[in-house]
Scaffold this motif. Structure first.
Motif, short mmCIF file in Angstrom:
data_model
loop_
_atom_site.label_atom_id
_atom_site.label_comp_id
_atom_site.label_asym_id
_atom_site.label_seq_id
_atom_site.Cartn_x
_atom_site.Cartn_y
_atom_site.Cartn_z
N MET A 57 36.65 59.71 113.75
CA MET A 57 35.54 59.27 113.48
C MET A 57 35.15 57.75 113.28
N LYS A 58 34.23 57.31 114.07
CA LYS A 58 34.02 55.90 113.97
C LYS A 58 33.81 55.13 112.68
N TYR A 59 32.75 55.87 111.95
CA TYR A 59 32.29 55.50 110.74
C TYR A 59 32.62 56.63 109.51
N GLY A 60 34.19 56.88 109.67
CA GLY A 60 34.31 57.78 108.74
C GLY A 60 35.05 56.96 107.26
N VAL A 61 34.98 57.81 106.49
CA VAL A 61 35.51 57.21 105.11
C VAL A 61 36.77 57.99 104.42
N ASN A 62 37.60 57.44 103.67
CA ASN A 62 38.59 58.35 103.25
C ASN A 62 38.41 59.10 101.89
N LYS A 63 39.30 59.92 101.45
CA LYS A 63 39.25 60.76 100.36
C LYS A 63 38.50 60.27 98.93
N GLU A 64 38.84 59.02 98.76
CA GLU A 64 38.58 58.49 97.56
C GLU A 64 37.16 58.08 97.71
N ILE A 65 36.69 57.62 98.72
CA ILE A 65 35.09 57.44 99.12
C ILE A 65 34.39 58.76 98.98
N LEU A 66 34.98 59.92 99.29
CA LEU A 66 34.10 61.20 99.31
C LEU A 66 34.18 61.59 98.01
N LEU A 67 35.30 61.58 97.06
CA LEU A 67 35.19 61.99 95.79
C LEU A 67 34.06 61.07 94.93
N ILE A 68 34.08 59.85 95.09
CA ILE A 68 33.05 59.02 94.54
C ILE A 68 31.79 59.42 95.11
N THR A 69 31.45 59.61 96.30
CA THR A 69 30.35 60.11 96.80
C THR A 69 29.69 61.25 96.37
N ALA A 70 30.53 62.39 96.31
CA ALA A 70 30.44 63.54 95.67
C ALA A 70 29.91 63.23 94.25
N GLY A 71 30.67 62.72 93.31
CA GLY A 71 30.16 62.34 91.83
C GLY A 71 28.89 61.82 91.85
N THR A 72 28.53 60.85 92.68
CA THR A 72 27.44 59.95 92.73
C THR A 72 26.06 60.89 93.16
N VAL A 73 26.43 61.73 93.95
CA VAL A 73 25.22 62.52 94.29
C VAL A 73 25.03 63.51 93.49
N TRP A 74 25.91 64.19 92.82
CA TRP A 74 25.88 65.09 91.71
C TRP A 74 25.05 64.31 90.36
N ILE A 75 25.37 63.16 90.22
CA ILE A 75 24.81 62.42 88.87
C ILE A 75 23.42 62.23 89.35
N ILE A 76 23.07 61.52 90.74
CA ILE A 76 21.54 61.34 91.11
C ILE A 76 20.80 62.38 90.90
N ALA A 77 21.31 63.65 91.56
CA ALA A 77 20.65 64.90 91.50
C ALA A 77 20.36 65.45 90.11
N GLY A 78 21.11 65.21 89.17
CA GLY A 78 21.07 65.56 87.81
C GLY A 78 19.92 64.76 87.02
N ALA A 79 20.29 63.51 87.30
CA ALA A 79 19.30 62.43 86.73
C ALA A 79 17.84 62.77 87.19
N ASN A 80 17.49 62.93 88.65
CA ASN A 80 16.40 63.31 89.07
C ASN A 80 15.72 64.62 88.27
N ILE A 81 16.51 65.65 88.20
CA ILE A 81 16.09 66.76 87.69
C ILE A 81 15.94 66.45 85.87
N LEU A 82 16.66 65.79 85.40
CA LEU A 82 16.61 65.30 84.19
C LEU A 82 15.27 64.85 84.01
N ARG A 83 14.74 63.85 84.75
CA ARG A 83 13.54 63.06 84.68
C ARG A 83 12.35 63.96 84.64
N ILE A 84 12.40 65.34 85.53
CA ILE A 84 11.21 66.20 85.58
C ILE A 84 11.39 66.79 84.36
N GLY A 85 12.53 67.44 83.80
CA GLY A 85 12.66 68.10 82.41
C GLY A 85 12.13 67.63 81.36
#
Length: 144
Positions: free
Chosen positions: A1-29
């Protein structure tokens, strides 16, 4: 894949997505909580139950499933969105649409939204922190 990322970036991205989703839902709550702040001690107890149910029964299992799946990847360059599998992306899209629909059409009272979203958001944020923590610990033991 031309624009691929390594496993470390996948882990950081997963954590970031979960945290951003949680922060957005926390704001609504929090916004809905402030609009209806009566019985706050009871609401804290309810939000704690929601947090425990989601974190222990669902999100912690998903965390283990996705970290193991990421670890098993053989490619050096992975799709940046492959921190989730297809089923998880479908579930996430469905849950986002369901949440927007429920709030847009006022299908549930704000007292429920405040408690449910607060508990759910804390579970999401904690799961994101677990992904980041896993990356941090893995980084020390598996230098690139």
């Amino acid at each position: 894949m031309k624009y691929g990322v390594n496993k470390e970036i996948l882990l950081i991205t997963a954590g970031t997505v979960w945290i951003i989703a949680g922060a957005n839902i926390l704001r609504i709550g929090i916004v809905t909580w402030l609009n209806n702040s009566e019985g706050w001690m009871f609401k804290i107890g309810e939000a704690t139950i929601v947090f425990l149910l989601f974190f222990v029964l669902i999100f912690k299992r998903l965390y283990y499933k996705h970290t193991q799946r990421i670890e098993r990847k053989k490619e050096q360059k992975n799709c940046p969105f492959s921190f989730f599998d297809v089923k998880s992306w479908i579930v996430m899209i469905f849950m986002i649409c369901l949440g927007i629909t429920i709030r847009s059409f006022h299908l549930l009272p704000e007292s429920f939204i405040s408690v449910f979203y607060t508990g759910l958001s804390i579970a999401l944020i904690l799961t994101g922190v677990l992904f980041i923590r896993y990356w941090w610990l893995r980084r020390k033991t598996n230098p690139v």
